[in-house]
Design an enzyme around this catalytic site. Structure first.
Site, mmCIF file in Angstrom:
data_model
loop_
_atom_site.group_PDB
_atom_site.id
_atom_site.type_symbol
_atom_site.label_atom_id
_atom_site.label_comp_id
_atom_site.label_asym_id
_atom_site.label_seq_id
_atom_site.Cartn_x
_atom_site.Cartn_y
_atom_site.Cartn_z
ATOM 1 N N ASP A 67 0.821 -1.219 0.000
ATOM 2 C CA ASP A 67 0.000 0.000 0.000
ATOM 3 C C ASP A 67 0.853 1.267 0.000
ATOM 4 O O ASP A 67 2.080 1.218 0.187
ATOM 5 C CB ASP A 67 -0.962 -0.009 1.204
ATOM 6 N N ASN A 136 -7.526 -2.808 14.111
ATOM 7 C CA ASN A 136 -8.926 -3.050 13.735
ATOM 8 C C ASN A 136 -9.053 -4.228 12.763
ATOM 9 O O ASN A 136 -10.095 -4.422 12.150
ATOM 10 C CB ASN A 136 -9.537 -1.790 13.117
ATOM 11 N N HIS A 138 -7.207 -4.709 9.987
ATOM 12 C CA HIS A 138 -6.915 -4.478 8.574
ATOM 13 C C HIS A 138 -5.613 -5.166 8.157
ATOM 14 O O HIS A 138 -4.710 -5.376 8.966
ATOM 15 C CB HIS A 138 -6.937 -2.985 8.205
ATOM 16 N N GLU A 143 -9.520 -1.750 5.134
ATOM 17 C CA GLU A 143 -10.200 -1.455 6.391
ATOM 18 C C GLU A 143 -11.468 -2.310 6.522
ATOM 19 O O GLU A 143 -11.941 -2.875 5.534
ATOM 20 C CB GLU A 143 -10.582 0.035 6.415
HETATM 21 C C1 GLP Z 1 -0.498 0.293 8.683
HETATM 22 C C2 GLP Z 1 -0.218 -0.482 7.387
HETATM 23 C C3 GLP Z 1 -0.410 -1.958 7.556
HETATM 24 C C4 GLP Z 1 0.249 -2.402 8.849
HETATM 25 C C5 GLP Z 1 -0.476 -1.813 10.016
HETATM 26 C C6 GLP Z 1 0.118 -2.189 11.365
HETATM 27 O O1 GLP Z 1 -1.649 1.050 8.666
HETATM 28 N N1 GLP Z 1 -0.979 -0.036 6.250
HETATM 29 O O2 GLP Z 1 0.118 -2.656 6.433
HETATM 30 O O3 GLP Z 1 0.233 -3.795 8.957
HETATM 31 O O4 GLP Z 1 -0.588 -0.426 9.895
HETATM 32 O O5 GLP Z 1 1.210 -1.390 11.674
HETATM 33 P P1 GLP Z 1 2.224 -1.691 12.860
HETATM 34 O O6 GLP Z 1 3.064 -2.820 12.397
HETATM 35 O O7 GLP Z 1 3.014 -0.422 13.002
HETATM 36 O O8 GLP Z 1 1.423 -2.017 14.051
#
Ligand code: GLP
Length: 264
Positions: A67, A136, A138, A143
């Site tokens: 993304d 959440n 995702h 989302e």
């Molecule tokens: C972001 C990314 C995700 C990621 C998630 C968790 O929003 N788009 O791909 O897995 O958050 O992030 P973290 O690893 O910092 O908890």
């Protein structure tokens, strides 16, 4: 899905890195699916170390990131392209033209989404897709309410996600509220999935993903449909799983079976 529960985040990163190294050793021209967020950083550090120690080369590999924020150019310090340059790409031998991240600054972002799908297909599909997990539920920026067969497209971020990611932005800095993300269908097309989750803040999402129903309210639950998905958790992230002892038992049985087969 294979559920691996390890002591801490360091062990999770090491386990994940081993799967990437094995993938590259078995297929030098692998197509890797990569992720951002804080969770994969330690895994990337292990990959850099393995490259420096000549255990692995990325020279023939390609990568596709999940993304990118819509509206940020790759040169922007908050863009995921920039993050990947800093955390991985500039330290390894992958050719810059083989590192793909959705183009957040495309003049026509809808066309950019379609092009991304075409680029993945032209590369032969993704061999091993790394995933983090949002609080959440995702994956990528899919989302809750994301279509379970969705493809790369523009998504609106939830207030919770914007809030979770606010820590990366300065107080007065513009924080995008839209993103381009591979769809859940795109992710499920990868030949294998590796999802990492660490820390108590992920425990509810982990439970919903593994033990909850398959539903778009928890987009990560879609990995229940995948034939080759490995979920690697630390104790804190696994702490709300009802059937945790069974998952540990399965892992012990798997290991014992592999050892028996290896000794024959
Ligand atoms: C972001 C990314 C995700 C990621 C998630 C968790 O929003 N788009 O791909 O897995 O958050 O992030 P973290 O690893 O910092 O908890």
């Amino acid at each position: 899905m294979q559920i691996v529960i390890l002591a801490d985040a360091t062990a999770v990163a090491a386990y994940g890195a081993k799967l990437f190294i094995r993938q590259l050793q078995q297929k030098a021209d692998s197509v890797l699916g990569l992720a951002t967020g804080s969770t994969p950083v330690a895994l990337y550090q292990q990959l850099i170390l393995a490259y420096q120690q000549a255990q692995v080369s990325f020279a023939r590999a390609k990568s596709f990131n999940l993304d990118e924020y819509l509206g940020l150019a790759g040169s922007h310090v908050q863009s995921y392209r920039y993050f990947m340059q800093q955390q991985l790409f500039q330290h390894i031998d992958m050719l810059p033209e083989h590192t793909f991240v959705p183009d957040g600054s495309a003049a026509d972002p809808f066309a950019a989404c379609q092009q991304y799908e075409q680029q993945i297909a032209a590369a032969g599909g993704i061999d091993l897709q790394l995933l983090g997990l949002g609080r959440n539920g995702h994956i990528g920026f899919n989302e809750p309410s994301s279509g379970l067969r969705s493809r790369t497209r523009i998504k609106t971020l939830t207030a919770a996600t914007i809030n979770d990611n606010a820590r990366f932005f300065a107080a007065d800095e513009y924080q995008p509220h839209l993103a381009i993300t591979m769809g859940i269908g795109t992710i499920l097309d990868a030949r294998s999935l590796l999802l990492l989750a660490t820390g108590a803040a992920k425990a509810d999402a982990v439970k919903a993903m593994i033990e909850g129903p398959l539903c778009s309210a928890c987009p990560a639950s879609a990995i229940q449909l995948h034939q080759q998905a490995v979920v690697v958790l630390d104790e804190a992230a696994a702490s709300k799983l009802a059937d945790i002892e069974f998952y540990r038992h399965i892992e012990r049985e798997n290991l014992a079976l592999l050892q028996r087969l290896a000794s024959k």
